[in-house]
Design a protein around this motif. Structure first.
Motif, PDB file in Angstrom:
ATOM      1  N   ALA A   1       0.819  -1.216   0.000  1.00 33.49           N
ATOM      2  CA  ALA A   1       0.000   0.000   0.000  1.00 33.49           C
ATOM      3  C   ALA A   1       0.849   1.261   0.000  1.00 33.49           C
ATOM      4  O   ALA A   1       0.466   2.276  -0.603  1.00 33.49           O
ATOM      5  CB  ALA A   1      -0.927   0.001   1.218  1.00 33.49           C
TER       6      ALA A   1
ATOM      7  N   TRP B   1      -7.780  -6.447   4.719  1.00 38.26           N
ATOM      8  CA  TRP B   1      -8.084  -5.136   4.159  1.00 38.26           C
ATOM      9  C   TRP B   1      -7.291  -4.091   4.933  1.00 38.26           C
ATOM     10  O   TRP B   1      -7.358  -4.039   6.158  1.00 38.26           O
ATOM     11  CB  TRP B   1      -9.573  -4.832   4.261  1.00 38.26           C
ATOM     12  CG  TRP B   1      -9.944  -3.501   3.683  1.00 38.26           C
ATOM     13  CD1 TRP B   1      -9.848  -2.273   4.281  1.00 38.26           C
ATOM     14  CD2 TRP B   1     -10.450  -3.253   2.372  1.00 38.26           C
ATOM     15  NE1 TRP B   1     -10.260  -1.291   3.434  1.00 38.26           N
ATOM     16  CE2 TRP B   1     -10.631  -1.865   2.255  1.00 38.26           C
ATOM     17  CE3 TRP B   1     -10.763  -4.078   1.287  1.00 38.26           C
ATOM     18  CZ2 TRP B   1     -11.128  -1.271   1.084  1.00 38.26           C
ATOM     19  CZ3 TRP B   1     -11.249  -3.497   0.135  1.00 38.26           C
ATOM     20  CH2 TRP B   1     -11.431  -2.107   0.033  1.00 38.26           C
TER      21      TRP B   1
ATOM     22  N   THR C   1      -6.306   0.105   5.255  1.00 36.57           N
ATOM     23  CA  THR C   1      -6.508   1.508   4.927  1.00 36.57           C
ATOM     24  C   THR C   1      -5.356   2.297   5.534  1.00 36.57           C
ATOM     25  O   THR C   1      -5.131   2.230   6.739  1.00 36.57           O
ATOM     26  CB  THR C   1      -7.843   2.048   5.474  1.00 36.57           C
ATOM     27  OG1 THR C   1      -8.925   1.257   4.965  1.00 36.57           O
ATOM     28  CG2 THR C   1      -8.044   3.508   5.078  1.00 36.57           C
TER      29      THR C   1
ATOM     30  N   TYR D   1      -3.218   6.226   5.417  1.00 36.85           N
ATOM     31  CA  TYR D   1      -3.296   7.598   4.912  1.00 36.85           C
ATOM     32  C   TYR D   1      -2.274   8.494   5.598  1.00 36.85           C
ATOM     33  O   TYR D   1      -1.812   8.235   6.706  1.00 36.85           O
ATOM     34  CB  TYR D   1      -4.712   8.160   5.064  1.00 36.85           C
ATOM     35  CG  TYR D   1      -5.254   8.208   6.472  1.00 36.85           C
ATOM     36  CD1 TYR D   1      -5.104   9.358   7.259  1.00 36.85           C
ATOM     37  CD2 TYR D   1      -5.937   7.125   7.014  1.00 36.85           C
ATOM     38  CE1 TYR D   1      -5.614   9.420   8.537  1.00 36.85           C
ATOM     39  CE2 TYR D   1      -6.450   7.172   8.296  1.00 36.85           C
ATOM     40  CZ  TYR D   1      -6.294   8.319   9.061  1.00 36.85           C
ATOM     41  OH  TYR D   1      -6.791   8.363  10.333  1.00 36.85           O
TER      42      TYR D   1
ATOM     43  N   ASP E   1     -13.415   1.201  -7.400  1.00 42.32           N
ATOM     44  CA  ASP E   1     -13.464   0.687  -6.036  1.00 42.32           C
ATOM     45  C   ASP E   1     -13.119  -0.800  -6.009  1.00 42.32           C
ATOM     46  O   ASP E   1     -13.386  -1.530  -6.976  1.00 42.32           O
ATOM     47  CB  ASP E   1     -14.859   0.903  -5.433  1.00 42.32           C
ATOM     48  CG  ASP E   1     -15.124   2.362  -5.103  1.00 42.32           C
ATOM     49  OD1 ASP E   1     -14.152   3.101  -4.861  1.00 42.32           O
ATOM     50  OD2 ASP E   1     -16.304   2.759  -5.106  1.00 42.32           O
TER      51      ASP E   1
ATOM     52  N   LYS F   1      -7.383   7.237  -3.053  1.00 42.09           N
ATOM     53  CA  LYS F   1      -8.298   8.373  -3.001  1.00 42.09           C
ATOM     54  C   LYS F   1      -7.552   9.564  -2.393  1.00 42.09           C
ATOM     55  O   LYS F   1      -6.536   9.380  -1.711  1.00 42.09           O
ATOM     56  CB  LYS F   1      -9.524   8.062  -2.139  1.00 42.09           C
ATOM     57  CG  LYS F   1     -10.471   7.018  -2.707  1.00 42.09           C
ATOM     58  CD  LYS F   1     -11.650   6.815  -1.783  1.00 42.09           C
ATOM     59  CE  LYS F   1     -12.636   5.788  -2.324  1.00 42.09           C
ATOM     60  NZ  LYS F   1     -13.327   6.239  -3.542  1.00 42.09           N
TER      61      LYS F   1
ATOM     62  N   VAL G   1      -5.193   8.601   0.639  1.00 49.14           N
ATOM     63  CA  VAL G   1      -5.765   7.419   1.283  1.00 49.14           C
ATOM     64  C   VAL G   1      -5.555   6.227   0.359  1.00 49.14           C
ATOM     65  O   VAL G   1      -5.922   6.281  -0.821  1.00 49.14           O
ATOM     66  CB  VAL G   1      -7.267   7.613   1.569  1.00 49.14           C
ATOM     67  CG1 VAL G   1      -7.830   6.391   2.297  1.00 49.14           C
ATOM     68  CG2 VAL G   1      -7.496   8.886   2.385  1.00 49.14           C
TER      69      VAL G   1
ATOM     70  N   TYR H   1      -6.134   2.088  -0.113  1.00 45.18           N
ATOM     71  CA  TYR H   1      -6.709   0.810   0.274  1.00 45.18           C
ATOM     72  C   TYR H   1      -5.881  -0.303  -0.381  1.00 45.18           C
ATOM     73  O   TYR H   1      -5.508  -0.197  -1.548  1.00 45.18           O
ATOM     74  CB  TYR H   1      -8.155   0.657  -0.211  1.00 45.18           C
ATOM     75  CG  TYR H   1      -9.111   1.737   0.231  1.00 45.18           C
ATOM     76  CD1 TYR H   1      -9.125   2.200   1.545  1.00 45.18           C
ATOM     77  CD2 TYR H   1     -10.010   2.293  -0.676  1.00 45.18           C
ATOM     78  CE1 TYR H   1     -10.022   3.188   1.946  1.00 45.18           C
ATOM     79  CE2 TYR H   1     -10.908   3.276  -0.289  1.00 45.18           C
ATOM     80  CZ  TYR H   1     -10.904   3.724   1.019  1.00 45.18           C
ATOM     81  OH  TYR H   1     -11.784   4.701   1.410  1.00 45.18           O
TER      82      TYR H   1
END
Length: 322
Positions: free
Chosen positions: A140, A225, A227, A229, A259, A276, A283, A285
């Motif tokens: 990521a 998953w 996330t 940022y 998405d 995003k 951000v 994902y």
């Protein structure tokens, strides 16, 4: 060319079983030994019932170290080093360890994240497979680290399926605990942070930023998953272009402009990434299958690279979809 004689040590667990499912359909592999101290003498299908009718294999606690081309180590964390020291594997035998024991790249082991170390892996005989959360978090963030965009604390949340806890029962892995439930564990102190910071420091020697990671136990069997940022003042299109360029030679890491969701990666060796920009934050994902790209699939990917094979062999898997 004769097939590569391969042993799986600790083959009774989740990652060992997943390796067997991959390797027995790999066109270049001959599985010569499935090892387990606790399940010795049992047939393959007695331990992994879904593999009934696949191969006539029996678990053993004995290992014939000679003439092995490859060994996968799926032992519990902290037990691998003593196992390796007790067995005399030939120096040309490729050893791929799925535990944490050699991820610091000690004793000649290379950290096996192909998206960063593909060249080194191709000539390696000792490979330390990355952790599952570590894989998803690194993939990521790596393009951003390489670009020098990260100058503040990185905030990361991640949720993992119950198979990430291993096959041995614990209170938090029982169905009655996991079902309809989510909980946090190892807040800001997950063991995978060490290897993540090691890689980020190798990609950018000036990297010293804090990574505040909140790991969650999920109420589903498999998948991760992430996330992540951090503050970012650039254009989103610039970030997407940088990510696509960074991963253009890595077939399993895919940047999606649409998405993404967890079911797209379950039962595959893919990592899907989506970016995003909101509130001046970039951000990111990312989603992987914790047993495949986060463990056994990545181990086979490293095996392919170490033997000069196409890295996708045996890993062209389809997501469950529904």
């Amino acid at each position: 060319m004769s097939k590569l004689k391969t042993a799986v040590i600790g083959a009774a667990g989740y990652t060992g079983g997943e390796l067997l499912r991959l390797l027995m359909h790999h066109p270049e592999v001959e599985i010569t030994c499935i090892h387990s101290n606790s399940q010795k003498g049992k047939k393959l299908e007695e331990v992994h019932p879904d593999l009934i009718g696949e191969k006539d294999l029996v678990f053993t606690d004995q290992i014939l170290c000679k003439n092995l081309n490859a060994v996968f180590l799926c032992l519990p964390h902290g037990e691998t080093k003593s196992f390796v020291n007790q067995h005399s594997f030939h120096e040309d035998t490729v050893i791929i360890d799925l535990s944490t024991d050699y991820r610091d790249e000690s004793e000649g082991f290379i950290y096996g994240l192909p998206e960063v170390k593909k060249t080194e892996i191709r000539s390696a005989k000792r490979i330390a497979n990355p952790g599952c959360f570590a894989t998803a978090i690194q993939l990521a963030l790596l393009p951003s680290i390489a670009k020098g965009w990260v100058n503040h604390t990185i905030h990361v949340t991640g949720i993992t399926g119950s198979t990430g806890a291993g096959k041995k029962l614990a209170e938090t892995s029982h169905f009655s605990y996991r079902n309809n439930n989510i909980s946090v564990y190892k807040l800001f102190n997950h063991q995978h942070l060490k290897e993540i910071k090691q890689t980020f420091g190798q990609v950018d020697e000036k990297f010293q930023n804090e990574i505040l990671f909140v790991p969650y136990r999920g109420n589903f069997p498999r998948g991760i998953w992430i996330t992540a940022y951090f503050p970012y003042l650039g254009e989103l299109s610039k970030a997407i272009e940088a990510y696509k360029t960074f991963y253009e030679e890595h077939p399993f890491t895919i940047v999606s402009e649409g998405d993404i969701d967890l079911k797209q990666i379950v039962n595959t060796n893919k990592c899907l990434i989506h970016l995003k920009k909101e509130a001046d934050q970039l951000v990111i994902y990312s989603a992987i299958d914790n047993l495949l790209k986060g463990a056994s699939g990545q181990a086979v990917q490293n095996f392919n690279l170490a033997f000069g094979l196409d890295e996708t062999i045996g890993l062209k898997l389809k997501s469950i979809g529904f």
